[in-house]
Design an enzyme around this catalytic site. Structure first.
Site, PDB file in Angstrom:
ATOM      1  N   GLU A  76       0.822  -1.206   0.000  1.00 18.34           N
ATOM      2  CA  GLU A  76       0.000   0.000   0.000  1.00 18.34           C
ATOM      3  C   GLU A  76       0.861   1.263   0.000  1.00 18.34           C
ATOM      4  O   GLU A  76       1.724   1.441   0.834  1.00 18.34           O
ATOM      5  CB  GLU A  76      -0.948   0.006   1.214  1.00 18.34           C
ATOM      6  CG  GLU A  76      -1.904  -1.185   1.264  1.00 18.34           C
ATOM      7  CD  GLU A  76      -2.896  -1.218   0.088  1.00 18.34           C
ATOM      8  OE1 GLU A  76      -2.984  -0.214  -0.646  1.00 18.34           O
ATOM      9  OE2 GLU A  76      -3.576  -2.255  -0.071  1.00 18.34           O
ATOM     10  N   CYS A 139      -8.295  -1.072   7.974  1.00 15.36           N
ATOM     11  CA  CYS A 139      -6.886  -1.155   7.570  1.00 15.36           C
ATOM     12  C   CYS A 139      -6.350   0.223   7.228  1.00 15.36           C
ATOM     13  O   CYS A 139      -5.251   0.595   7.631  1.00 15.36           O
ATOM     14  CB  CYS A 139      -6.706  -2.104   6.394  1.00 15.36           C
ATOM     15  SG  CYS A 139      -6.913  -3.823   6.887  1.00 15.36           S
ATOM     16  N   HIS A 161      -1.370  -5.385   2.472  1.00 16.54           N
ATOM     17  CA  HIS A 161      -2.567  -6.229   2.447  1.00 16.54           C
ATOM     18  C   HIS A 161      -2.211  -7.628   1.942  1.00 16.54           C
ATOM     19  O   HIS A 161      -1.494  -7.775   0.949  1.00 16.54           O
ATOM     20  CB  HIS A 161      -3.643  -5.632   1.526  1.00 16.54           C
ATOM     21  CG  HIS A 161      -4.695  -4.859   2.251  1.00 16.54           C
ATOM     22  ND1 HIS A 161      -5.001  -3.551   1.970  1.00 16.54           N
ATOM     23  CD2 HIS A 161      -5.544  -5.240   3.255  1.00 16.54           C
ATOM     24  CE1 HIS A 161      -5.985  -3.149   2.776  1.00 16.54           C
ATOM     25  NE2 HIS A 161      -6.333  -4.150   3.561  1.00 16.54           N
TER      26      HIS A 161
HETATM   27  N1  PCA Z   1      -8.793  -6.153   6.758  1.00 16.30           N
HETATM   28  C1  PCA Z   1      -9.736  -5.070   6.855  1.00 16.30           C
HETATM   29  C2  PCA Z   1      -9.752  -4.698   8.312  1.00 16.30           C
HETATM   30  C3  PCA Z   1      -9.096  -5.827   9.032  1.00 16.30           C
HETATM   31  C4  PCA Z   1      -8.433  -6.612   7.988  1.00 16.30           C
HETATM   32  O1  PCA Z   1      -7.659  -7.556   8.166  1.00 16.30           O
HETATM   33  C5  PCA Z   1      -9.415  -3.919   5.911  1.00 16.30           C
HETATM   34  O2  PCA Z   1      -8.899  -4.174   4.810  1.00 16.30           O
HETATM   35  O3  PCA Z   1      -9.724  -2.767   6.217  1.00 16.30           O
END
Ligand code: PCA
Length: 198
Positions: A76, A139, A161
């Site tokens: 990200e 996140c 991610h």
């Molecule tokens: N993914 C979510 C919140 C917690 C997680 O593991 C997100 O992408 O916001």
């Protein structure tokens, strides 16, 4: 070096969160790593992260989360000053188009060496790509919160991610079309992310 690695617990329809597993594994494998598992609740996650940052005062912060729609590691680039969701968090909250920090900038940019990480992951045959949106769910809230700290202190930090783990879907044939990677590959990817960021 003091390093904080965070993951999240389970949320929505998911039995476990691979981000929790990699955060714990990195802590077990590295003496200088402290892990923290954050709640998937707007506001509570931000507060828990702020407390962890204050307690540890880390030089490097890497947060991991799950994105069940991707089949690669998403590096990200940008955290945005927005919290919004039409899917309830673990406490039923669904904020609509709110700001995270009243006086904060619209965005922060990751200070992890993302292009180096990308190259190392692909050299190890792990699919990975740069991503220009971590969404506006929890996140992103955590990404924005850790970048406020990095901006203030000069620490390095960012957000990664992960896709679903194979182990999350094996028992349910209806999930077989969902992209996934083995937990071993996800752990290996997180090791590469950490080593390249040191
Ligand atoms: N993914 C979510 C919140 C917690 C997680 O593991 C997100 O992408 O916001």
């Amino acid at each position: 070096m003091k390093i904080l690695i965070t993951g999240f617990g389970p949320f929505d329809r998911f039995s476990f969160n691979p981000a929790q597993v990699v955060a714990k594994a990195l802590e077990e494998e590295n003496e200088d790593v402290t892990s923290s598992i954050l709640p998937v609740v707007f506001g509570d996650a931000r507060k828990a992260m702020q407390d962890d940052l204050e307690d540890l005062d880390p030089d490097l912060v890497i947060s991991f989360g799950l994105n069940a729609t991707i089949g690669h590691i998403a590096l990200e680039e940008i955290a945005v000053n927005i919290a919004s969701s039409e899917i309830p968090d673990n406490s039923g909250n669904m904020p609509l188009d709110q700001v995270l920090a009243d006086k904060g900038p619209l965005s922060y940019r990751s200070t992890l060496p993302l292009k180096k990480i990308l190259e190392k992951l692909r050299n190890d045959d792990i699919p990975a790509a740069l991503s220009y949106s971590a969404g506006v769910y929890i996140c992103n809230e955590i990404f924005y919160t850790l970048m406020e700290y990095c901006d203030r202190t000069g620490a390095k930090g960012g957000f990664i991610h992960l896709p679903m783990a194979t182990e999350m879907i094996a028992a349910d044939v209806r999930m077989y079309r969902v992209p996934h990677m083995s937990m071993d590959t996800l752990k290996q990817a997180s090791r590469i992310v950490l080593e390249a960021s040191r």
